[in-house]
Scaffold this active site. Structure first.
Site, PDB file in Angstrom:
ATOM      1  N   HIS A   1     -20.353 -17.535 -41.227  1.00  0.00           N
ATOM      2  CA  HIS A   1     -19.315 -17.033 -40.183  1.00  0.00           C
ATOM      3  C   HIS A   1     -17.718 -16.840 -40.959  1.00  0.00           C
ATOM      4  CE1 HIS A   1     -17.454 -16.716 -36.196  1.00  0.00           C
ATOM      5  NE2 HIS A   1     -17.224 -15.698 -37.072  1.00  0.00           N
TER       6      HIS A   1
ATOM      7  N   LYS B   1      -9.452 -13.714 -39.230  1.00  0.00           N
ATOM      8  CA  LYS B   1     -10.146 -13.493 -40.306  1.00  0.00           C
ATOM      9  C   LYS B   1     -10.168 -11.875 -40.754  1.00  0.00           C
ATOM     10  CE  LYS B   1     -13.996 -15.215 -38.759  1.00  0.00           C
ATOM     11  NZ  LYS B   1     -13.446 -15.907 -37.512  1.00  0.00           N
TER      12      LYS B   1
ATOM     13  N   ASP C   1     -17.233 -10.786 -40.791  1.00  0.00           N
ATOM     14  CA  ASP C   1     -17.910 -11.913 -39.822  1.00  0.00           C
ATOM     15  C   ASP C   1     -19.111 -12.504 -40.318  1.00  0.00           C
ATOM     16  OD1 ASP C   1     -17.655 -12.746 -37.152  1.00  0.00           O
ATOM     17  OD2 ASP C   1     -19.389 -11.647 -36.574  1.00  0.00           O
TER      18      ASP C   1
ATOM     19  N   ARG D   1      -3.241 -28.435 -55.395  1.00  0.00           N
ATOM     20  CA  ARG D   1      -4.461 -27.743 -55.621  1.00  0.00           C
ATOM     21  C   ARG D   1      -5.609 -28.431 -54.909  1.00  0.00           C
ATOM     22  NH1 ARG D   1      -4.179 -23.682 -59.666  1.00  0.00           N
ATOM     23  NH2 ARG D   1      -2.134 -23.843 -60.737  1.00  0.00           N
TER      24      ARG D   1
END
Length: 143
Positions: A11, A32, A50, A108
Site C-alpha cells: 500500500h 501519499k 495506492d 542517513r
C-alpha cells in the site's frame, strides 16, 4: 517459479524522477497521492498510486503499478485523474510519511525490502519537501 513481476504488493505510491523512483508510504490520508501530485507537477512521472508492486532484478528493486490502476491517481476531493504511466522504474528512495519529523540534519537511514537496502527519508511539514524529494531523486544527498 512465479513471474518476477508478481513480487511484493505494498500500500504505497511511487513517482519517478530522472529514472529513479521514490516509494511513498503512509497511512490512509497521510498524503501519499498529494505528494505524488506535487512531484508530478515538478516534472516527475507517476509510477503507481495506492498500490505498488516491487520485485528484484539483480541488486535492484523495481517498482510498477498493477495493471488495472496504471496511469491513474486519486486527487482527494476531485476524483481519479489520468496521468501518463511512468512504467517499471528502479526504486531509489523510501519516503515515510508516518515517521516522526527528522532533526534539521538527519542521520542517513536505510530499510531493507526483498534483501535490498534503500535510503529512507522522513516527511517534513514544510513547503520545500516535494522539491527536496525531487532533487534527491535527480542528484542524491550530500555526505
Amino acid at each position: 517459479m512465479a513471474d518476477a513481476r508478481e513480487g511484493l504488493t505494498l500500500h504505497a505510491t511511487a513517482v519517478s524522477v530522472g529514472g529513479n523512483a521514490a516509494l511513498i508510504r503512509g497511512a490512509s490520508g497521510a498524503g501519499k497521492s498529494a505528494l505524488a501530485l506535487q512531484l508530478i507537477a515538478l516534472g516527475g512521472a507517476l509510477v503507481s498510486d495506492d498500490r505498488s508492486v516491487l520485485w528484484r532484478e539483480g541488486a535492484q528493486l523495481i517498482v510498477d503499478a498493477p495493471g488495472p490502476i496504471r496511469g491513474q491517481i486519486e486527487a482527494r476531493g476531485i476524483g481519479i485523474l489520468n496521468a501518463p504511466a511512468g512504467g517499471a522504474t528502479p526504486l531509489a528512495l523510501i519516503v515515510d510519511l508516518d515517521a516522526a519529523a527528522p532533526p534539521r540534519l538527519p542521520e542517513r537511514e536505510t530499510e531493507t525490502i526483498l534483501d535490498v537496502a534503500l535510503p529512507v527519508m522522513r516527511a517534513v511539514a514544510a513547503a520545500h519537501f516535494p522539491a527536496a524529494v525531487y532533487l534527491y531523486l535527480l542528484h542524491g544527498r550530500a555526505a
